[in-house]
Motif scaffolding. Structure first.
Motif, PDB file in Angstrom:
ATOM      1  N   PHE A 184       0.815  -1.206   0.000  1.00  0.00           N
ATOM      2  CA  PHE A 184       0.000   0.000   0.000  1.00  0.00           C
ATOM      3  C   PHE A 184       0.857   1.268   0.000  1.00  0.00           C
ATOM      4  O   PHE A 184       0.569   2.222  -0.711  1.00  0.00           O
ATOM      5  N   PHE A 185       1.899   1.280   0.801  1.00  0.00           N
ATOM      6  CA  PHE A 185       2.756   2.463   0.879  1.00  0.00           C
ATOM      7  C   PHE A 185       3.448   2.709  -0.456  1.00  0.00           C
ATOM      8  O   PHE A 185       3.430   3.820  -0.988  1.00  0.00           O
ATOM      9  N   THR A 186       4.041   1.667  -1.009  1.00  0.00           N
ATOM     10  CA  THR A 186       4.734   1.795  -2.290  1.00  0.00           C
ATOM     11  C   THR A 186       3.777   2.245  -3.386  1.00  0.00           C
ATOM     12  O   THR A 186       4.096   3.136  -4.177  1.00  0.00           O
ATOM     13  N   ARG A 187       2.601   1.642  -3.425  1.00  0.00           N
ATOM     14  CA  ARG A 187       1.621   2.017  -4.451  1.00  0.00           C
ATOM     15  C   ARG A 187       1.201   3.468  -4.299  1.00  0.00           C
ATOM     16  O   ARG A 187       1.071   4.192  -5.291  1.00  0.00           O
ATOM     17  N   ALA A 188       0.972   3.901  -3.073  1.00  0.00           N
ATOM     18  CA  ALA A 188       0.569   5.289  -2.846  1.00  0.00           C
ATOM     19  C   ALA A 188       1.685   6.253  -3.227  1.00  0.00           C
ATOM     20  O   ALA A 188       1.434   7.308  -3.818  1.00  0.00           O
ATOM     21  N   ASP A 201      -0.465   9.638 -11.390  1.00  0.00           N
ATOM     22  CA  ASP A 201      -1.515  10.589 -11.759  1.00  0.00           C
ATOM     23  C   ASP A 201      -1.417  11.825 -10.877  1.00  0.00           C
ATOM     24  O   ASP A 201      -0.681  11.885  -9.916  1.00  0.00           O
ATOM     25  N   THR A 202      -2.164  12.846 -11.235  1.00  0.00           N
ATOM     26  CA  THR A 202      -2.108  14.107 -10.505  1.00  0.00           C
ATOM     27  C   THR A 202      -3.067  14.127  -9.331  1.00  0.00           C
ATOM     28  O   THR A 202      -3.101  15.100  -8.591  1.00  0.00           O
ATOM     29  N   GLU A 203      -3.834  13.067  -9.161  1.00  0.00           N
ATOM     30  CA  GLU A 203      -4.794  12.998  -8.067  1.00  0.00           C
ATOM     31  C   GLU A 203      -4.040  12.841  -6.751  1.00  0.00           C
ATOM     32  O   GLU A 203      -3.188  11.984  -6.592  1.00  0.00           O
ATOM     33  N   THR A 204      -4.342  13.709  -5.787  1.00  0.00           N
ATOM     34  CA  THR A 204      -3.662  13.640  -4.498  1.00  0.00           C
ATOM     35  C   THR A 204      -4.481  12.890  -3.471  1.00  0.00           C
ATOM     36  O   THR A 204      -3.992  12.576  -2.405  1.00  0.00           O
TER      37      THR A 204
END
Length: 102
Positions: free
Chosen positions: A80-84, A89-92
């Motif tokens: 999860f951390f790596t994926r986040a 994308d520009t979505e925060t």
């Protein structure tokens, strides 16, 4: 009549110039390393500030192992951390990944 330099004199001159260039190269490498160290230090300080702002209190020494364990658990449970962190994308807002941003 102009005196011509001997081969030995010309070689000595070239060697001197090479030594000067090597010193300049060492100086530039030293400056680049120092600049990178300063950038890294700034990044680490900023990350610490982010962690404290999310935590809502000062980050204590005993929090280090908790944070490390938490991040490792996130990785074991689905990276999860790596994926986040690797989102392109520009979505925060990470809420679609299960990470609510408040």
């Amino acid at each position: 009549m102009a005196a011509t330099r001997s081969y030995e004199e010309r070689i000595a001159e070239l060697q001197k110039r090479q030594n000067q260039l090597k010193e300049q190269e060492k100086d530039l490498q030293k400056r680049a390393k120092e600049e990178e160290r300063k950038k890294r230090t700034r990044r680490l300080i900023e990350i610490g500030g982010i962690v404290e702002s999310v935590l809502g209190r000062e980050f204590l020494d005993e929090d280090k192992m908790r944070l490390l364990s938490f991040l490792k658990m996130q990785e074991r449970n689905g990276k999860f951390f790596t994926r986040a962190m690797n989102r392109t994308d520009t979505e925060t807002d990470c809420s679609s990944e299960g990470f609510p941003i408040t």
